[in-house]
Design a protein around this motif. Structure first.
Motif, PDB file in Angstrom:
ATOM      1  N   TYR A 238      34.577  35.692  32.462  1.00 21.12           N
ATOM      2  CA  TYR A 238      34.967  37.009  31.969  1.00 21.12           C
ATOM      3  C   TYR A 238      33.819  37.987  32.162  1.00 21.12           C
ATOM      4  CZ  TYR A 238      39.231  35.591  29.415  1.00 21.12           C
ATOM      5  OH  TYR A 238      40.486  35.164  29.059  1.00 21.12           O
ATOM      6  N   CYS A 239      34.150  39.237  32.384  1.00 22.85           N
ATOM      7  CA  CYS A 239      33.137  40.284  32.521  1.00 22.85           C
ATOM      8  C   CYS A 239      32.340  40.436  31.231  1.00 22.85           C
ATOM      9  CB  CYS A 239      33.799  41.628  32.842  1.00 22.85           C
ATOM     10  SG  CYS A 239      34.599  41.684  34.453  1.00 22.85           S
ATOM     11  N   ASP A 240      31.035  40.652  31.377  1.00 22.37           N
ATOM     12  CA  ASP A 240      30.181  40.912  30.222  1.00 22.37           C
ATOM     13  C   ASP A 240      30.494  42.294  29.667  1.00 22.37           C
ATOM     14  OD1 ASP A 240      28.854  38.495  30.598  1.00 22.37           O
ATOM     15  OD2 ASP A 240      27.188  39.414  31.691  1.00 22.37           O
TER      16      ASP A 240
ATOM     17  N   GLN B  67      36.599  43.443  40.366  1.00 22.80           N
ATOM     18  CA  GLN B  67      35.190  43.591  40.010  1.00 22.80           C
ATOM     19  C   GLN B  67      35.042  43.964  38.540  1.00 22.80           C
ATOM     20  OE1 GLN B  67      32.664  43.020  42.345  1.00 22.80           O
ATOM     21  NE2 GLN B  67      34.444  42.316  43.506  1.00 22.80           N
ATOM     22  N   CYS B  68      33.857  43.698  37.988  1.00 23.09           N
ATOM     23  CA  CYS B  68      33.522  44.141  36.638  1.00 23.09           C
ATOM     24  C   CYS B  68      32.940  45.542  36.751  1.00 23.09           C
ATOM     25  CB  CYS B  68      32.497  43.203  36.011  1.00 23.09           C
ATOM     26  SG  CYS B  68      33.096  41.524  35.768  1.00 23.09           S
TER      27      CYS B  68
ATOM     28  N   GLY C 185      26.794  39.242  35.746  1.00 19.50           N
ATOM     29  CA  GLY C 185      27.680  40.252  35.167  1.00 19.50           C
ATOM     30  C   GLY C 185      28.887  39.637  34.473  1.00 19.50           C
ATOM     31  N   THR C 186      28.985  38.301  34.508  1.00 16.93           N
ATOM     32  CA  THR C 186      30.079  37.608  33.836  1.00 16.93           C
ATOM     33  C   THR C 186      29.517  36.469  32.999  1.00 16.93           C
ATOM     34  OG1 THR C 186      30.492  35.962  35.570  1.00 16.93           O
ATOM     35  CG2 THR C 186      31.629  38.091  35.784  1.00 16.93           C
TER      36      THR C 186
ATOM     37  N   GLU D 161      41.049  38.510  29.173  1.00 20.33           N
ATOM     38  CA  GLU D 161      39.861  39.267  29.559  1.00 20.33           C
ATOM     39  C   GLU D 161      40.141  40.758  29.428  1.00 20.33           C
ATOM     40  OE1 GLU D 161      36.622  39.279  33.147  1.00 20.33           O
ATOM     41  OE2 GLU D 161      38.714  38.959  33.705  1.00 20.33           O
TER      42      GLU D 161
ATOM     43  N   ARG E 162      37.380  44.148  33.644  1.00 16.38           N
ATOM     44  CA  ARG E 162      37.826  43.736  34.976  1.00 16.38           C
ATOM     45  C   ARG E 162      38.753  44.808  35.545  1.00 16.38           C
ATOM     46  NH1 ARG E 162      35.791  39.787  37.957  1.00 16.38           N
ATOM     47  NH2 ARG E 162      35.784  38.465  36.119  1.00 16.38           N
TER      48      ARG E 162
ATOM     49  N   THR F 164      31.479  45.995  30.240  1.00 16.49           N
ATOM     50  CA  THR F 164      32.318  46.157  31.425  1.00 16.49           C
ATOM     51  C   THR F 164      33.675  45.490  31.224  1.00 16.49           C
ATOM     52  OG1 THR F 164      31.454  44.178  32.528  1.00 16.49           O
ATOM     53  CG2 THR F 164      30.322  46.271  32.970  1.00 16.49           C
TER      54      THR F 164
ATOM     55  N   THR G  61      40.394  44.386  30.544  1.00 23.75           N
ATOM     56  CA  THR G  61      40.675  44.988  31.850  1.00 23.75           C
ATOM     57  C   THR G  61      40.732  46.499  31.705  1.00 23.75           C
ATOM     58  OG1 THR G  61      43.074  44.953  31.543  1.00 23.75           O
ATOM     59  CG2 THR G  61      42.062  42.985  32.536  1.00 23.75           C
TER      60      THR G  61
END
Length: 101
Positions: free
Chosen positions: A79-81, A92-93, A42-43, A56, A86, A84, A58
């Protein structure tokens, strides 16, 4: 004979299964040139190289802009994909509609 051996060696290396960081397509977070954390599902790995940092995405800032005030070298993070972001409260993402209120 040496030519045949060299050719077989190159073919063997080309077909070999990668080990370590190479087989983790999400990447890795580095500190002083050493992988300290594989990026979780997921990241993905993000690095500035030696350039401007883009924070990133958010919950509070889903569309961050590049910070052009200066260059940062050797920064890396997971970083979150997209799509999504952060959630800074839970770390969490999550999708934007699932952000902690």
């Amino acid at each position: 004979m040496k030519t045949v051996f060299v050719c077989l060696l190159f073919v063997g290396l080309a077909l070999a299964k990668p080990t370590g960081d190479e087989d983790n397509s999400r990447g890795c977070r580095y500190i002083m040139g050493r992988c300290v954390e594989q990026c979780p599902v997921g990241t993905h790995a993000y690095t500035t190289g030696c350039g401007h940092l883009t924070p990133e995405a958010t919950c509070d800032n889903p569309n961050p802009k590049e910070d052009t005030r200066g260059h940062i070298c050797d920064y890396s993070s997971c970083y979150c994909d997209a799509p999504t972001v952060r959630d800074e409260k839970t770390k969490q993402c999550v999708s934007l509609d699932k952000c902690t209120k």
